[in-house]
Design a protein around this motif. Structure first.
Motif, short mmCIF file in Angstrom:
data_model
loop_
_atom_site.label_atom_id
_atom_site.label_comp_id
_atom_site.label_asym_id
_atom_site.label_seq_id
_atom_site.Cartn_x
_atom_site.Cartn_y
_atom_site.Cartn_z
N ALA A 135 0.78 -1.30 0.08
CA ALA A 135 0.06 0.02 0.14
C ALA A 135 0.72 1.35 0.07
O ALA A 135 2.05 1.29 0.78
N PHE A 136 0.50 2.35 -0.92
CA PHE A 136 1.46 3.47 -1.12
C PHE A 136 1.26 4.07 0.54
O PHE A 136 0.14 4.13 1.35
N GLY A 137 2.35 4.68 0.58
CA GLY A 137 2.53 5.49 2.03
C GLY A 137 3.45 4.87 3.17
O GLY A 137 3.72 5.49 4.19
N GLY A 138 3.98 3.52 2.72
CA GLY A 138 4.59 2.86 3.74
C GLY A 138 3.88 2.00 4.93
O GLY A 138 2.52 2.22 4.90
N SER A 139 4.45 1.08 5.27
CA SER A 139 3.96 0.46 6.45
C SER A 139 3.54 1.08 7.76
O SER A 139 3.78 2.38 7.63
N ALA A 140 2.84 0.51 8.64
CA ALA A 140 2.57 1.30 9.87
C ALA A 140 3.81 1.61 10.60
O ALA A 140 4.02 2.77 11.18
N GLU A 141 4.91 0.75 10.43
CA GLU A 141 5.97 0.89 11.18
C GLU A 141 6.89 1.92 10.54
O GLU A 141 7.54 2.71 11.29
N ASP A 142 6.72 2.00 9.07
CA ASP A 142 7.52 3.04 8.48
C ASP A 142 6.87 4.32 8.72
O ASP A 142 7.71 5.32 8.92
N ARG A 143 5.76 4.58 8.68
CA ARG A 143 5.08 5.72 8.93
C ARG A 143 5.38 6.31 10.44
O ARG A 143 5.41 7.49 10.77
N ALA A 144 5.11 5.32 11.42
CA ALA A 144 5.63 5.66 12.73
C ALA A 144 7.02 6.12 12.85
O ALA A 144 7.12 7.35 13.62
N ALA A 145 7.82 5.54 12.25
CA ALA A 145 9.33 6.10 12.19
C ALA A 145 9.53 7.38 11.59
O ALA A 145 10.21 8.20 12.18
N GLY A 146 8.52 7.60 10.61
CA GLY A 146 8.73 8.86 9.88
C GLY A 146 8.20 10.07 10.86
O GLY A 146 8.84 10.93 10.78
N ALA A 147 7.23 9.74 11.37
CA ALA A 147 6.60 10.90 12.35
C ALA A 147 7.29 11.07 13.43
O ALA A 147 7.44 12.32 13.62
N ASP A 148 7.92 10.11 14.05
CA ASP A 148 8.94 10.36 15.24
C ASP A 148 10.13 11.28 14.60
O ASP A 148 10.59 12.28 15.25
N TRP A 149 10.50 10.99 13.45
CA TRP A 149 11.81 11.77 12.98
C TRP A 149 11.43 13.37 12.51
O TRP A 149 12.01 14.01 12.87
#
Length: 475
Positions: A135-149
């Motif tokens: 799915a576009f936008g990254g996995s839940a883990e990828d999105r969470a890591a990006g938000a923390d960054w």
């Protein structure tokens, strides 16, 4: 063609070679920079003669020389048009010097840590899952890591509002295509990312340049545009702007955000360099204009340009999903392999270590630039994009802005410097208003060592101190 560019008038009034040859060279420069593109109509001979004060015969010779060089076509009764040039660039080592690459730390412990993280990803991950469509936008883990960054710059951002994308450039294409239709305009700084110019040309979107001072884009000019031109968005590169190194002040950000809110103009906040300052006192415009700001950042300028992972903080989860749909139509998805590597390095602290190393090298090289070039011209850590000759080399970041004075012409000096191994790009490549200041962007990053950087800056200082020698070599 738009009215005669101011830099044509300035150059043609003070020619350092026959005016007809200079006219052909000006056309060539504007074709190379993208200011002129294929099928652009040039002024008639009579119009150009009147605008420049040259006689009709000189202008005719200039056009004839441009036609001989394959730059333009002329047809009786139809006028003269730009032929354009091949879009491909020669693949040679010097081409990389036109890109603003981050420094490459030569720290064995850090490099070993990067390798260990990569090996862990490939050793522990479900490789089949990483090789499938996702799915576009990254996995839940990828999105969470990006938000923390992003949280250090955009407090309160959530994983639901965050998208993972294949580079900032792809995000800009999606956002501009989402906001503006062909013929509509967006407001931009008078100097900016060349890729944005290419995107606008491809989409048929007009760029309306805002003049800048030492605090940032003019709020008065933006207000005028909002009232009379109906811009579809405001695009800004607020921190360590490429190319001028300018960081928009807190007060100017507040003014621009207030105007955007009042006129309901979305803000595209391209913050490729915002992680570099160890301390940034000015808040993100996205926090000042809630509901309108799109904060875009990535790892290409603080880890490595080959890590094509970018993060978008959307105004809401609903807007994030809307952008995901647009991006999906343009680029299918970000690479799950790249996302997994980025997430690993963000989570285990490697990205933070790499950022610290890039910052330190940047500070050392900026200090070196101020030391070596400051001997031949004024050097400071901040200033306006235009103005008297001088070097702007900020404490953080890895590019500097060199404002030139006579007898230098930026395009000629940049070409000569690149032949000498100096990473320099003329201001015309970044201009959105057709009137660039006489300046160069200096690239202090990339694979060069500290010794290489010292030698590069030494050659530039010598050229600035002895212009006749360098000008002779460039002829």
């Amino acid at each position: 063609m738009s009215p005669l560019p101011a830099h044509w008038r300035r150059r043609l009034q003070q020619p350092d070679r026959p005016a007809y040859l200079l006219l052909a060279e000006l056309i060539a420069e504007d074709v190379r920079s993208g200011r002129l593109v294929a099928r652009d109509r040039l002024p008639t001979l009579r119009e150009l003669a009147q605008a420049t004060g040259l006689n009709y015969t000189t202008v005719a010779r200039g056009y004839a020389e441009a036609q001989r060089r394959g730059l333009i076509d002329a047809q009786s009764g139809r006028g003269s048009y730009v032929r354009g040039s091949a879009p491909a660039l020669p693949l040679r080592g010097g081409a990389a010097m036109t890109m603003n690459l981050p420094p490459e730390p030569d720290d064995p412990a850090l490099l070993a840590r990067i390798r260990e993280g990569a090996q862990a990803v490939f050793g522990e991950a479900d490789l089949h899952a990483l090789l499938r469509y996702q799915a576009f936008g990254g996995s839940a883990e990828d999105r969470a890591a990006g938000a923390d960054w992003l949280a250090a710059q955009v407090p309160g951002v959530t994983a639901e509002r965050t998208l993972v994308a294949p580079g900032i450039h792809s995000v800009l294409v999606a956002l501009i295509s989402q906001f503006a239709r062909p013929g509509q305009l967006i407001c931009v700084e008078c100097l900016g990312y060349p890729g944005l110019k290419a995107i606008a040309a491809q989409l048929g979107v007009q760029l309306h340049a805002l003049p800048c001072d030492e605090e940032g884009p003019s709020a008065l000019a933006f207000e005028h545009a909002c009232k009379h031109l109906q811009p579809r968005a405001l695009y800004l590169n607020p921190t360590l702007q490429n190319p001028s190194t300018l960081t928009i002040s807190r007060a100017r950000r507040e003014l621009l955000a207030d105007l955007a809110l009042h006129h309901s103009v979305p803000i595209i906040e391209d913050e490729a360099y915002a992680m570099l300052p160890a301390r940034l006192d000015a808040p993100a415009l996205s926090t000042l204009a809630p509901g309108l700001g799109w904060y875009v950042s990535g790892l290409s300028k603080c880890f490595g340009a080959g890590l094509r992972t970018a993060y978008v903080a959307a105004p809401s989860a609903r807007e994030a999903e809307r952008l995901a749909g647009t991006l999906r139509g343009l680029s299918v998805m970000a690479s799950p392999l790249s996302n997994a590597l980025a997430t690993r390095w963000l989570r285990d602290g490697t990205a933070a270590r790499m950022l610290d190393a890039v910052r330190q090298i940047g500070r050392e090289r900026q200090a070196l630039a101020r030391e070596l070039l400051g001997a031949v011209m004024p050097a400071r850590t901040q200033g306006a994009p235009g103005g008297p000759p001088g070097l702007i080399a900020p404490e953080d970041g890895f590019h500097a802005w060199l404002r030139l004075g006579p007898p230098w012409q930026p395009v000629e000096l940049a070409a000569w410097l690149r032949d000498q191994g100096v990473g320099a790009v003329a201001s015309v490549a970044f201009s959105t208003d057709g009137d660039p200041p006489d300046a160069l962007r200096l690239c202090l990053g990339g694979p060069q060592s500290h010794a290489d950087c010292r030698a590069m800056l030494g050659r530039l200082a010598e050229a600035l101190d002895h212009p006749r020698a360098a000008q002779g070599a460039a002829m």
